[in-house]
Design an enzyme around this catalytic site. Structure first.
Site, short mmCIF file in Angstrom:
data_model
loop_
_atom_site.label_atom_id
_atom_site.label_comp_id
_atom_site.label_asym_id
_atom_site.label_seq_id
_atom_site.Cartn_x
_atom_site.Cartn_y
_atom_site.Cartn_z
N LYS A 89 -0.30 -14.28 -0.94
CA LYS A 89 -1.34 -14.47 0.06
C LYS A 89 -1.69 -15.93 0.30
CE LYS A 89 -3.37 -9.98 0.44
NZ LYS A 89 -2.84 -9.17 -0.69
N GLU A 111 -12.14 -11.19 5.64
CA GLU A 111 -12.46 -9.85 5.14
C GLU A 111 -11.59 -9.63 3.91
OE1 GLU A 111 -10.03 -10.34 7.32
OE2 GLU A 111 -8.51 -9.28 6.17
N SER A 377 5.69 -9.39 -5.02
CA SER A 377 4.61 -10.00 -4.25
C SER A 377 3.47 -10.56 -5.08
CB SER A 377 4.06 -8.98 -3.24
OG SER A 377 3.66 -7.79 -3.90
C1 LIG Z 1 -2.38 -7.84 -0.58
C2 LIG Z 1 -1.15 -7.57 -1.37
C3 LIG Z 1 -0.09 -6.78 -0.86
C4 LIG Z 1 -0.14 -6.07 0.46
O1 LIG Z 1 -0.31 -6.89 1.57
P1 LIG Z 1 0.88 -7.21 2.59
O2 LIG Z 1 0.20 -7.90 3.70
O3 LIG Z 1 1.50 -5.91 2.99
O4 LIG Z 1 1.85 -8.07 1.88
C5 LIG Z 1 1.05 -6.63 -1.63
N1 LIG Z 1 1.15 -7.19 -2.85
C6 LIG Z 1 0.16 -7.94 -3.39
C7 LIG Z 1 0.34 -8.52 -4.75
C8 LIG Z 1 -1.03 -8.16 -2.67
O5 LIG Z 1 -2.01 -8.90 -3.21
#
Ligand SMILES: *Cc1c(COP(=O)(O)O)cnc(C)c1O
Length: 394
Positions: A89, A111, A377
């Site tokens: 993010k 948000e 992610s």
């Molecule tokens: C917020 C988040 C997601 C999901 O958000 P996307 O916009 O679909 O990437 C996925 N993995 C992690 C670790 C997150 O913090």
């Protein structure tokens, strides 16, 4: 086939900017300036410097040997979990905070659901010395206490959304209301590839650094820039958009989008939007969303707060609708098992969201000589209480 946004802000049938008239000026300002600002060489220098020295990029592309052996193919992990604040993010919030500065904005709003985007936003506001207000549902404030404390420590004001189900969609409504009331001095940092045009495109461009790095890292390690398969989880779709971006026009690279099936796709407790969703408008864009027959949004459910969203970004709606991406759904239990499997094979505790991406390995067809990249992610520290419950049951 074009998979990027067109002049009018659409991806095929999906996208656009369906907004109240009172937001028109804010969105127009962004739409007219975002490309000029973000491709200005000075902006790029500043952003690249922060991504390198503050976020810690490039994130490694790691050959997961024990996992590869377990699944009988070659698996690489793109380590977004190693970024500052523990997920992808921050790639977007760094970009948007610099953009806000160039637009002369003094006040930042955001948000947040689980608090991950709120923390990433509060972090870059502290870095730049800007005022930060994060809207968060009252229910989420109670269940995500550590992230609320982080945001407060970073100097952000966390304002509760007390209407509706008191969760993410209500926080989004509050943030939009704030932006309408403060159009000149405020920038709204949206956390995924959702919302009215130009947000989905802008956020995808900031996250595209993920696949840009993947290309040269794969070349270095395998001799080819192209993997056979890229797997990413999809909440709104920003980490997936980043992992796919520089491969959209490479038809030989299969793109797998993994959604949360919660307690089961048809259990009534799910967030498998591409299966359960239909065309409609949510948060300013036309996309696939979970709705009742009369168009009310259905509350989504997933064990992972980051995937618990009733829509998907318009880019992903188009990728799935056109057949460019394959959608796979994974239940809570499958994701939990996968989180433990990866932890014990590789010594990496993944975020629950990322664990959904790993679980897709059991659901897709692949060959022994394939190269598979899974986008990791985020890290699992934030999910420890869920993991501890599972340990205690064992
Ligand atoms: C917020 C988040 C997601 C999901 O958000 P996307 O916009 O679909 O990437 C996925 N993995 C992690 C670790 C997150 O913090």
């Amino acid at each position: 086939m074009n998979y990027l946004v067109d002049e009018k802000g659409f991806y095929g049938d999906f996208g656009g900017a369906f907004i109240p008239e009172m937001l028109h000026a804010n969105i127009e300002e962004l739409r007219n300036h975002y490309m000029g600002i973000i491709y200005d060489p000075d902006f790029q220098d500043e952003m690249q410097d922060l991504l390198k020295n503050y976020v810690g990029r490039p994130s490694p592309l790691y050959h997961a040997k024990r996992m590869s052996k377990h699944f009988g193919t070659t698996i690489y992990l793109k380590r977004e979990d190693l970024n500052h604040t523990g997920a992808h993010k921050i790639n977007n919030t760094i970009g948007q905070i610099l953009l806000a500065q160039k637009l002369g904005k003094k006040r930042i709003i955001a948000e947040t659901g689980a608090g991950q985007h709120g923390v990433a936003t509060a972090t870059v506001c502290a870095l730049m010395g800007l005022e930060c207000i994060v809207y968060m549902g009252e229910v989420d404030i109670a269940r995500q206490a550590p992230n609320v404390s982080r945001m407060r420590m970073l100097g952000a004001e966390v304002r509760p959304a007390t209407s509706g189900s008191k969760t993410l969609k209500d926080a989004t409504n509050e943030a939009i209301r704030d932006w309408i009331n403060n159009p000149t001095d405020t920038h709204y940092i949206i956390g995924s590839v959702v919302g009215p045009h130009p947000y989905p495109d802008m956020v995808a461009r900031f996250q595209a650094i993920i696949s840009k790095e993947m290309r040269w890292q794969l070349k270095e390690q395998t001799g080819s820039e192209l993997p056979d398969i890229i797997i990413a989880c999809v909440g709104g779709g920003s980490n997936a958009a980043g992992a796919y971006y520089h491969y959209l026009d490479e038809p030989d690279v299969r793109l797998i989008a993994v959604e949360a099936a919660g307690l089961g796709i048809h259990s009534g407790e799910s967030a498998a939007t591409s299966v359960l969703g239909s065309k409609g408008i949510i948060h300013g864009s036309r996309t696939l969303l979970m709705q009742t027959d009369d168009g009310q949004i259905v509350e989504p459910y997933s064990i992972s707060a980051g995937l618990d969203y009733p829509g998907i970004g318009p880019m992903h709606a188009h990728l799935i609708d056109s057949g460019r991406a394959e959608a796979v759904s994974v239940t809570d239990d499958e994701a939990l098992d996968s989180a433990f499997l990866v932890t014990r094979l590789e010594g990496i505790i993944p975020a629950l969201e990322s664990a959904h991406a790993f679980a897709a390995m059991d659901k897709i067809k692949y060959n022994a000589d394939d190269t598979v990249v899974i986008n990791l992610s985020g890290r699992g520290d934030k999910d420890l209480s869920t993991y501890i419950k599972k340990l205690d049951q064992a």
